[in-house]
Design a protein around this motif. Sequence first.
Motif, PDB file in Angstrom:
ATOM      1  N   VAL A   1       0.375  -1.005   0.038  1.00 15.89           N
ATOM      2  CA  VAL A   1       0.105   0.159  -0.158  1.00 15.89           C
ATOM      3  C   VAL A   1       1.150   0.883  -0.121  1.00 15.89           C
ATOM      4  CG1 VAL A   1      -1.848   1.154   1.128  1.00 15.89           C
ATOM      5  CG2 VAL A   1      -2.057  -1.109   1.235  1.00 15.89           C
ATOM      6  N   THR A   2       2.075   0.859   0.730  1.00  9.10           N
ATOM      7  CA  THR A   2       2.645   2.296   0.750  1.00  9.10           C
ATOM      8  C   THR A   2       2.945   3.188  -0.569  1.00  9.10           C
ATOM      9  OG1 THR A   2       3.155   2.233   3.102  1.00  9.10           O
ATOM     10  CG2 THR A   2       5.117   3.380   1.903  1.00  9.10           C
ATOM     11  N   PRO A   3       3.829   2.163  -1.400  1.00  9.91           N
ATOM     12  CA  PRO A   3       4.391   2.456  -2.632  1.00  9.91           C
ATOM     13  C   PRO A   3       3.382   2.269  -3.592  1.00  9.91           C
ATOM     14  CG  PRO A   3       4.838   0.065  -2.355  1.00  9.91           C
ATOM     15  CD  PRO A   3       4.646   0.567  -1.068  1.00  9.91           C
ATOM     16  N   LEU A   4       2.092   2.159  -3.859  1.00  6.44           N
ATOM     17  CA  LEU A   4       1.115   2.520  -3.909  1.00  6.44           C
ATOM     18  C   LEU A   4       0.084   3.787  -3.863  1.00  6.44           C
ATOM     19  CD1 LEU A   4      -1.111   0.960  -6.990  1.00  6.44           C
ATOM     20  CD2 LEU A   4      -2.726   1.157  -4.376  1.00  6.44           C
ATOM     21  N   MET A   5       0.797   4.562  -3.003  1.00  9.22           N
ATOM     22  CA  MET A   5       0.171   5.679  -2.603  1.00  9.22           C
ATOM     23  C   MET A   5       1.227   6.591  -3.483  1.00  9.22           C
ATOM     24  SD  MET A   5      -0.974   7.047   0.655  1.00  9.22           S
ATOM     25  CE  MET A   5       0.186   7.734   0.751  1.00  9.22           C
ATOM     26  N   GLY A   6       2.224   5.997  -2.663  1.00 12.56           N
ATOM     27  CA  GLY A   6       3.069   7.203  -3.484  1.00 12.56           C
ATOM     28  C   GLY A   6       3.534   7.294  -4.502  1.00 12.56           C
ATOM     29  N   GLY A   7       2.832   6.557  -5.311  1.00 13.96           N
ATOM     30  CA  GLY A   7       3.032   5.935  -6.892  1.00 13.96           C
ATOM     31  C   GLY A   7       2.166   6.841  -7.114  1.00 13.96           C
ATOM     32  N   LEU A   8       0.894   6.599  -6.606  1.00 12.44           N
ATOM     33  CA  LEU A   8      -0.556   6.848  -7.469  1.00 12.44           C
ATOM     34  C   LEU A   8      -0.600   8.632  -7.010  1.00 12.44           C
ATOM     35  CD1 LEU A   8      -3.516   5.000  -6.115  1.00 12.44           C
ATOM     36  CD2 LEU A   8      -2.731   5.432  -8.141  1.00 12.44           C
TER      37      LEU A   8
END
Lengths: 811, 115
Positions: free
Chosen positions: B88-95
């Motif tokens: 979830v962490t990289p997904l959020m930063g990625g978005l």
Amino acid sequence: MNIAKALFCLLISISLTVAFNQQWGTVPAFGRLLSPFEGFWQNAEAADAASEEKSSVKGTREEVTVLYDDLHVPHVFAKNDYDAYFAQGYITARDRLWQMEFQTHAAAGRISELIGDRALELDRYNRRLGMTYGAEKSLEGMSQNPVSKSVLEAYSAGINSYIDQLKPATYPIEYKLLGYAPEPWTPIKVAFLLKQMTQTLAAGADDLMMTNVRRHLGPALTANLFPDYPFKEDPIIPAGTKWDFTPLKVPTPPTNSETDSSVALNWQPHDPAIGSNNWAVGGQKTANGYPILANDPHLNLSLPSIWYQIQLVTPTMNVYGVSLPGAPGVIIGFNKDVAWGVTNVGADVLDFYKIRFRDNRRLEYWHDGKWKPVRRRVEIIKVKGKPALSDTVLYTHHGPVIYLPDEKPFRNNIPTGYAVRWIAHEADNGIQTFYLLNRAKTYDDYVRALSYYSAPAQNFVFANAAKDIAISPNGRFPLKWHDQGKFLLDGTHPANDWQGWIPAAQNPRVKNPPRGFVSSANQSSTDPTYPYYINWEFETTDRGMRINNRLSGMQKVTIDSMRRLQNDVFNHQASKFLPVLLPRVQETGLTEQQKQALKTVQQWNYQQDTASIAGTIFMDWISRLEHDIWADDFPEKDDQPMRFPNSDRTLQLVTEEPNARWFDNVTTKNRTETIGEIVTVSFQATVDSLAKRHGALGKTWAWADHKGTGIRHLIPGLDAFSALNVQIGGGPRIVNAAGRRAGPSWRMVVQTGPEVSAFGVFPGGQSGNPGSPYYLNMLETWRKGDLYELLYLKSVTEKNPRIKSILTLSH
Amino acid sequence: MLPFLVIAVLSAVAQLFLPWWSIAVVTFGVCFWRSRTGWRAFGNGFSGIAVVWFVYALLIHVQTDGILTGRMADLLFKTKMPVLLLLVTPLMGGLVGGFAGLAGRQVRAVFAAKP
């Protein structure tokens, strides 16, 4: 077209970023929280590696060396006292900053600032109780003493030097979750912390309920059911001890001290698991000939851990023990010469006075035959996301008026329209007591240290290498007429005011009694020969009697036998009740399951251990039985809260008065119930309700699962940072007092002698950071009833394999 | 490949000194400077941030035995699986990075279209 597209993309990008940067109600700002550079990830910690860290801080006078051992306990070596307290502030903040600040915010009625108007009533209650007023008075008291003042300043400067080093990424995790930032520390926060302790331990008052009881039953029956001395008791100062002082004249009660009560709702029962044990065994009874001291204070078990272990070494002291994060010095501990510990006294130091105002403007009140001016104090309560509120609190010479007649009280035991007189409103200098105890060498030093102590009154137990043991229920006790404050008081008569103080030198105290040990477990301070009134009711004597029985029978006492006694799970209350109750159970009407349950209880050895089924049945049965006996006689009415007689009186009733009218249920007309019926019916109902909850009689009824001991994070509902369903035996009124929420918050055993040796544990860890390996690392040891050896270092150069890392503070 | 690397390096450095949302500024800037299509801009922005966040989070997770990752997974998602947070962490930063990159590319297109 391109412009529209660009604007649209910009809009999405900006809204997304803003949305993740924003706190939504209780939902934290996810971008900030999840960022590995800034969010919770930054709070993850590894175990202390062998390291030498130098921290440059402003404010130390000379270099301070802190050695951390394998449990992350700091051993502070300073060249002067100022630096030691500075370093204590600094390193305590490093491990516990959020807790220190949150607790003092709570005491100051400032939680709404952090979480919004959900906390408004709680904050208002604390303001009305005069917490801020009391803290200001305490600070005044502490500031008048140059030593205390310097200690406070050093400690505060140390905390602030740590706060100054922080940036948002390094804030403790709770700040990130709740979305706020630490503020500078001030000396008054220390006073707030001590007030919070006084509120936990010395703000109990049944005055309102007792007044309703007296009105309901009349004075004679009230005195009979709520006696001033228990049926079974083994007081802290051994019965028969002679008083070596000439008492002051005790005030006589006014002829008519009756007053009526105003409105209030149901009573919130107090938790008998809050209380503590301590004892000291004289050299004649120990294996190595020197006294041993033990202490386990019981509090609401919480995380970050209530206590913080520390060793402080300067040219004037070398002390080890536990401190309260937010207060300088060691509260319970030892040095090379002495050891000391505390349990709560439970003195009656909070009374309610009915105030007669001249008129609705409430500018004046009637006292001693004249109208006296009311002082007004405006409390500003800041609320997160809303405008601040101001609340005007009325002060009389008694104290603040908690609630006015037309307001709904927050806690149900507080009468409306009453002023509260409370020990916490007095100027005091309690930290001086600990300053002196930390440096004490002799019995006389202990006596002198105690003379400075005010509240919450504690049973201070003492032992030293010179083979003295002693105990003293100690604090500042108001000089009262007998039973003054058992009921609500009329605030217009000066005869109802507190009449001065019991001289500190005349507080109950005993040194080296013939029986060879001293102990306390919150039971009555003294037998009835003590000339002064401290309270009419104390905790039940069960833990006290069990401890005294065990200690009486022991010889060649060792640290390990004391450790085992701290973990004793013998249910003393059951051992008194069951022999009387079991023969009363009428077996004819029982179902198979009830018969089986009865058999289980009959065969019980009174060990309230984790797997005990009988223990579960007894605990539920006794509270149901008490309810069944008394509930009909003390009917619940919203505006007339009453309480039941205590379990000691109930024991006397079932033992000696089997034909008493109280067994009859007055709500059933044309029928007179007997003791046999009430005992049987309550037993059946207990078994049935347990079966409903846990299934058929069996393993699922095990005590530890049924009880569900939990050590909870200070933020309600934060289960992920809590330890739930901890498998531990014992419970309320048992020496190992691990209840559902409260229990032994620190266990310590100290062997005095030429080489002091000490052991201890608390349920949690040194760090307050849920991301640290030292957050809960001691829990399992605590649960099993084991102790760690406490590393008492003599010098900074001492090489010990348990020392893991070194921190140097210098400017 | 170049924009991805530049985003990864610049954003990592920026976050040492600036708040987390500097990732949006960095990806916007880099994609404004150089990106061929909107898809690529989003992809570079997403992966440039997500990879850095994932690697850093994984590093912390491993170094600290996942004590806090476990507790936070329990707190946020009521699960004992810390790996979820590592996703979830990289997904959020990625978005955040991806959309900022896309915006950078689209704003650039406005200027590029003009003569």
